[in-house]
Structures are given as C-alpha cells and as structure tokens.
Scaffold this motif. Structure first.
Motif, PDB file in Angstrom:
ATOM      1  N   SER A   7       0.923  -1.141  -0.491  1.00  0.00           N
ATOM      2  CA  SER A   7      -0.284   0.173  -0.328  1.00  0.00           C
ATOM      3  C   SER A   7       0.411   1.398   0.129  1.00  0.00           C
ATOM      4  O   SER A   7       1.820   1.492   0.596  1.00  0.00           O
ATOM      5  CB  SER A   7      -0.125  -0.309   1.308  1.00  0.00           C
ATOM      6  N   GLY A   8       1.080   2.139  -1.499  1.00  0.00           N
ATOM      7  CA  GLY A   8       1.845   3.274  -1.280  1.00  0.00           C
ATOM      8  C   GLY A   8       2.904   3.236  -1.659  1.00  0.00           C
ATOM      9  O   GLY A   8       4.154   4.253  -1.152  1.00  0.00           O
ATOM     10  N   LEU A   9       3.382   1.714  -1.895  1.00  0.00           N
ATOM     11  CA  LEU A   9       4.925   1.563  -2.082  1.00  0.00           C
ATOM     12  C   LEU A   9       4.909   1.200  -3.754  1.00  0.00           C
ATOM     13  O   LEU A   9       4.161   0.643  -4.105  1.00  0.00           O
ATOM     14  CB  LEU A   9       5.047   0.229  -1.541  1.00  0.00           C
ATOM     15  N   VAL A  10       5.982   1.932  -4.713  1.00  0.00           N
ATOM     16  CA  VAL A  10       6.109   1.358  -6.037  1.00  0.00           C
ATOM     17  C   VAL A  10       7.475   1.116  -6.358  1.00  0.00           C
ATOM     18  O   VAL A  10       8.620   1.648  -5.544  1.00  0.00           O
ATOM     19  CB  VAL A  10       5.850   2.224  -6.476  1.00  0.00           C
ATOM     20  N   VAL A  11       8.017  -0.300  -7.158  1.00  0.00           N
ATOM     21  CA  VAL A  11       9.550  -0.404  -7.162  1.00  0.00           C
ATOM     22  C   VAL A  11       9.050  -0.130  -8.640  1.00  0.00           C
ATOM     23  O   VAL A  11       8.728  -0.114  -9.254  1.00  0.00           O
ATOM     24  CB  VAL A  11       9.302  -2.102  -7.331  1.00  0.00           C
ATOM     25  N   THR A  12      10.409   0.904  -9.080  1.00  0.00           N
ATOM     26  CA  THR A  12      11.207   0.944 -10.627  1.00  0.00           C
ATOM     27  C   THR A  12      12.722   0.864 -10.593  1.00  0.00           C
ATOM     28  O   THR A  12      12.894   0.177  -9.789  1.00  0.00           O
ATOM     29  CB  THR A  12      10.339   2.601 -10.820  1.00  0.00           C
ATOM     30  N   ASN A  13      12.201   0.892 -11.833  1.00  0.00           N
ATOM     31  CA  ASN A  13      13.887   1.297 -11.901  1.00  0.00           C
ATOM     32  C   ASN A  13      15.383   1.933 -11.184  1.00  0.00           C
ATOM     33  O   ASN A  13      14.503   3.793 -11.213  1.00  0.00           O
ATOM     34  CB  ASN A  13      14.771   1.322 -13.602  1.00  0.00           C
ATOM     35  N   HIS A  14      16.141   2.332 -10.658  1.00  0.00           N
ATOM     36  CA  HIS A  14      16.863   3.310 -10.531  1.00  0.00           C
ATOM     37  C   HIS A  14      17.126   4.679 -10.935  1.00  0.00           C
ATOM     38  O   HIS A  14      17.030   5.902 -10.942  1.00  0.00           O
ATOM     39  CB  HIS A  14      18.502   2.144  -9.469  1.00  0.00           C
ATOM     40  N   HIS A  15      17.368   3.869 -12.224  1.00  0.00           N
ATOM     41  CA  HIS A  15      17.857   4.728 -13.487  1.00  0.00           C
ATOM     42  C   HIS A  15      16.712   5.679 -13.871  1.00  0.00           C
ATOM     43  O   HIS A  15      16.555   6.988 -14.779  1.00  0.00           O
ATOM     44  CB  HIS A  15      18.496   3.830 -14.244  1.00  0.00           C
ATOM     45  N   MET A  16      15.603   5.666 -12.892  1.00  0.00           N
ATOM     46  CA  MET A  16      14.466   6.222 -13.745  1.00  0.00           C
ATOM     47  C   MET A  16      14.371   7.381 -12.702  1.00  0.00           C
ATOM     48  O   MET A  16      14.082   8.244 -13.353  1.00  0.00           O
ATOM     49  CB  MET A  16      13.200   5.200 -13.291  1.00  0.00           C
ATOM     50  N   VAL A  17      14.802   7.475 -11.745  1.00  0.00           N
ATOM     51  CA  VAL A  17      14.625   8.123 -10.706  1.00  0.00           C
ATOM     52  C   VAL A  17      15.628   9.061 -10.047  1.00  0.00           C
ATOM     53  O   VAL A  17      15.762   9.909  -9.226  1.00  0.00           O
ATOM     54  CB  VAL A  17      14.687   7.744  -8.745  1.00  0.00           C
ATOM     55  N   GLN A  18      17.165   9.214 -10.944  1.00  0.00           N
ATOM     56  CA  GLN A  18      18.403   9.507 -11.169  1.00  0.00           C
ATOM     57  C   GLN A  18      18.148  11.240 -11.682  1.00  0.00           C
ATOM     58  O   GLN A  18      18.698  11.817 -10.744  1.00  0.00           O
ATOM     59  CB  GLN A  18      19.477   8.738 -11.699  1.00  0.00           C
ATOM     60  N   GLY A  19      17.350  11.184 -12.806  1.00  0.00           N
ATOM     61  CA  GLY A  19      17.668  12.466 -13.389  1.00  0.00           C
ATOM     62  C   GLY A  19      18.199  13.054 -14.308  1.00  0.00           C
ATOM     63  O   GLY A  19      19.301  12.443 -14.220  1.00  0.00           O
ATOM     64  N   SER A  20      18.479  14.175 -14.442  1.00  0.00           N
ATOM     65  CA  SER A  20      18.829  14.359 -15.820  1.00  0.00           C
ATOM     66  C   SER A  20      20.832  15.233 -15.285  1.00  0.00           C
ATOM     67  O   SER A  20      20.251  14.922 -13.491  1.00  0.00           O
ATOM     68  CB  SER A  20      18.873  15.932 -16.189  1.00  0.00           C
ATOM     69  N   ALA A  21      22.101  14.467 -15.710  1.00  0.00           N
ATOM     70  CA  ALA A  21      23.180  14.903 -14.744  1.00  0.00           C
ATOM     71  C   ALA A  21      23.525  16.328 -14.930  1.00  0.00           C
ATOM     72  O   ALA A  21      23.861  16.391 -13.709  1.00  0.00           O
ATOM     73  CB  ALA A  21      23.962  14.591 -16.307  1.00  0.00           C
ATOM     74  N   ASP A  22      22.756  17.356 -15.374  1.00  0.00           N
ATOM     75  CA  ASP A  22      23.020  19.044 -14.448  1.00  0.00           C
ATOM     76  C   ASP A  22      21.609  19.692 -13.126  1.00  0.00           C
ATOM     77  O   ASP A  22      21.277  20.418 -13.574  1.00  0.00           O
ATOM     78  CB  ASP A  22      23.051  19.566 -15.625  1.00  0.00           C
ATOM     79  N   ALA A  23      21.021  18.442 -13.208  1.00  0.00           N
ATOM     80  CA  ALA A  23      20.284  18.740 -12.222  1.00  0.00           C
ATOM     81  C   ALA A  23      20.257  18.404 -10.588  1.00  0.00           C
ATOM     82  O   ALA A  23      21.354  18.095 -10.255  1.00  0.00           O
ATOM     83  CB  ALA A  23      18.484  17.645 -12.464  1.00  0.00           C
ATOM     84  N   ALA A  24      19.768  20.078 -10.782  1.00  0.00           N
ATOM     85  CA  ALA A  24      19.810  20.271  -9.588  1.00  0.00           C
ATOM     86  C   ALA A  24      19.073  19.997  -8.201  1.00  0.00           C
ATOM     87  O   ALA A  24      19.168  19.789  -7.139  1.00  0.00           O
ATOM     88  CB  ALA A  24      19.578  21.942  -8.597  1.00  0.00           C
ATOM     89  N   GLU A  25      17.769  19.206  -9.164  1.00  0.00           N
ATOM     90  CA  GLU A  25      16.926  18.921  -7.999  1.00  0.00           C
ATOM     91  C   GLU A  25      15.677  18.205  -9.119  1.00  0.00           C
ATOM     92  O   GLU A  25      15.658  17.619  -9.957  1.00  0.00           O
ATOM     93  CB  GLU A  25      15.282  19.937  -7.346  1.00  0.00           C
ATOM     94  N   VAL A  26      15.544  16.629  -8.490  1.00  0.00           N
ATOM     95  CA  VAL A  26      14.964  15.957  -9.334  1.00  0.00           C
ATOM     96  C   VAL A  26      13.200  15.690  -8.687  1.00  0.00           C
ATOM     97  O   VAL A  26      13.404  15.680  -6.968  1.00  0.00           O
ATOM     98  CB  VAL A  26      15.306  14.416  -9.467  1.00  0.00           C
ATOM     99  N   GLU A  27      11.910  15.825  -8.995  1.00  0.00           N
ATOM    100  CA  GLU A  27      10.182  15.614  -8.980  1.00  0.00           C
ATOM    101  C   GLU A  27       9.830  14.265  -9.119  1.00  0.00           C
ATOM    102  O   GLU A  27      10.049  14.484 -10.569  1.00  0.00           O
ATOM    103  CB  GLU A  27       9.802  16.384  -9.006  1.00  0.00           C
TER     104      GLU A  27
END
Length: 340
Positions: A59-79
């Motif tokens: 409940s309320g927990l999701v599995v995905t790939n780690h590379h999916m939540v890394q964001g861009s290399a130049d990102a200061a913040e990732v949502e």
C-alpha cells in the motif's frame, strides 16, 4: 515546471465503465504505474523529463528502476510522480524515493495516496519457454499515437507484450553478479521498471535492459533481436526485505485459473466415478448374495421334493404288498360245545 506539476496533479481517472471480469492479466495491469521524473535546475526551471514504469508492491509503495529516478546529470533537483493505470482508480501522486540499490538498478518509491493494488511476487521461476508478459508504458507507443503531454500525464491503459523465457543468468549486463532473466517479450524505453509476470499474474522479474543497435568494428550497424532482460524476482525480494516492506509472496509453480478449474472438475468427476464404482460393487455383492441364497433354496427344495417323492413311492408300494390270510378253525364234533 508549474505547468507540468499542475497537469500531473489534475490527472484524475474518470472512467465509469462496467468492471471487467477478474483475470490474472487484468489484475496485474491495475497494479502498474507510469513513473515520471522531472529534472529542475537551480532556478526551479525544468531541464528534462523522463517517463518509465513501475508497480505497486504494498500500500503506497512502488518499485521501479534506479536509473528512472536519477534525473538529468545537470539537475539541481528531481521531482518524481506516479500515475496509476486507468482502471485502478485514483490520481497522479507525488512520490519520494525511499530506498535504492544501484547495482540491481532498483528503487522504492513512497506514494501514500496511491490506490493501485500490490502485485504478488514469486521467486519460483517458470521453466524455459514458459509464457511471460511485460507490462508498462513505452514512450514509443505514446509517440506512435501522437499523444499530447497532457494526455500522457493522465492514467492510460497498460501496454502488454508476450514472449517466453530464453535464459536464466547470474550475470547482469555490464558484468554485475545479479540474477537476471533473458526473455523475448519486447520492451522499449518507458518499460523500464515495469513488471515481468508469469501466466498467473505474479512478478518474476523487473524489466530493466534491452539490447539496442550496436556499431561493429567493421562499421556495420547490428540490431539484436529478442534480447530483453529483467532483474530476477529473488533480487527484488532481497531488496524489499532490506527495506522492511511486507510484500505479497507466492510459492510453487504457476497453475493458471483455467487449468485449475479443469483439474478441479476432473477431481470431481473422479470422485463421482469412484462413488459409482462403489455402488456397482455393492450391487454386484448383493446380486451374488441373492444368487447364493437362491441356489441354497433350490437345493433345499430339491431335497424336500426328493424326500416327498420317495415317501410317495413307499406309500404306494406298501399298498400293493399282499397281506397273509388267517387259517380257518375246524367245526366242533357233535356233542361238543364250543366252549370245550
């Protein structure tokens, strides 16, 4: 950024169709989510967006790939946001990264308001050539349908591809010692993090890699066929155990509902046949008993009849046997009385 976040926040399911009959595939589809990652620079302006897939494990927990939540290399913040499948109900949810495992390329997201039901996980691997299905939201499908961004950010139907298991490997692409499954269910960018399921709708892997076109030493471009790879569910189980997630697990081989129904029907028929055999055996025993009694009665009647016949012969014979006659006494002399 504000426009993207607003679109994600307003992406609500509004379907009121008649519910489909429950089946393993449809149940599994309802657990799959689209994962959207937005990279922001230091000023809060979006510098990139990436979409992938994931699935609910509790409940309320999701599995995905780690590379999916890394964001861009130049990102200061990732949502990160998760968008439920259209039949699951609910709306898009802002998610936070709870735990990651870089080597296995796994990430656990927390989205407390997510209504997607958790998928069951099994570490019992099917055999080679067993039918498997990959579920997710490949971006190429959105492009082929020319979906606008606002539509992509709303709940959509899950894309499903079927294939079979080709190889179980203890080494993942890149050489890491991670148990993986090579299969032939096509996946594309956007499928990353989605589940690989068996015929019972149970998770056997997390889709992570796909072999793309390669440039050879001779300058020729080669496009590998059927090289799709998922992280094995045993690795996922270890990851969730480390995160203290109480997921749903199943053991034993997959027995599809249709096969189980047929087996149950066969067992019922076998029980009915066994009952009929017992009844026939009982009737045969009764008939045998009745035959024995009839034989005994016949023998008794034969004895009685024989005795009566013999008695009748004796009686008749006695009637025809001559009896001896009595001798006549002499007449008395004159002067003698009968008394003397």
């Amino acid at each position: 950024m504000a426009g993207l976040a607003l679109a994600l926040s307003l992406a609500v399911v509004g379907r009121a169709d008649t519910p489909m009959p429950a089946d393993p595939l449809h149940d599994a589809e309802r657990s799959v989510v689209r994962v959207v990652t937005i990279s922001l620079d230091a000023t809060g302006a979006p510098v990139g967006m990436e979409t992938g897939s994931g699935f609910a494990v509790a409940s309320g927990l999701v599995v995905t790939n780690h590379h999916m939540v890394q964001g861009s290399a130049d990102a200061a913040e990732v949502e990160t946001f998760v968008i439920p499948e259209r039949d699951a109900g609910g709306q898009s949810e802002r998610a936070s990264v709870k735990q990651t495992w870089t080597d296995a390329d796994l990430a656990l997201l927390a989205a407390p308001g997510l209504a997607s039901p958790p998928l069951t996980i099994t570490i019992t691997s099917p055999g080679k050539e067993a039918v498997v299905r990959a579920l997710g939201f490949p971006g190429v499908t959105d492009s082929l349908r020319s979906l606008p961004l606002a539509e992509i950010l709303r709940p959509q139907e899950t894309y499903v591809t079927a294939g079979s298991i080709a190889l179980f490997s203890r080494t993942a692409p890149g050489g890491a010692k991670i148990d993986t499954i090579f299969h032939t269910a096509p996946i594309n960018p956007g499928n990353s993090g989605g589940p690989l399921i068996d015929a019972c709708g149970r998770v056997i892997g997390v889709n992570t890699w796909g072999a793309g076109a390669q440039l050879g030493d001779d300058g020729q471009m080669t496009t590998p066929q059927g090289q799709f790879i998922a992280t094995h569910s045993s690795v996922l189980a270890r990851f969730l155990a480390d995160a203290q997630v109480k997921a749903l697990y199943a053991t034993g081989p997959c027995v599809p509902a249709s096969v189980q129904t047929l087996e149950d029907r066969l067992k019922g028929d076998e029980s009915a046949i066994a009952g009929e055999k017992d009844e026939i055996t009982k009737l045969q025993g009764d008939l045998q008993t009745a035959g024995t009694r009839e034989k005994q009665l016949g023998e008794s009647l034969s004895l009685v009849t024989g005795g009566l016949g013999l008695l009748l012969v004796i009686v008749i014979a006695l009637r025809f046997i001559p009896r001896p006659r009595s001798k006549a006494r002499a007449a008395p002399a004159p002067g003698e009385t009968a008394h003397s």
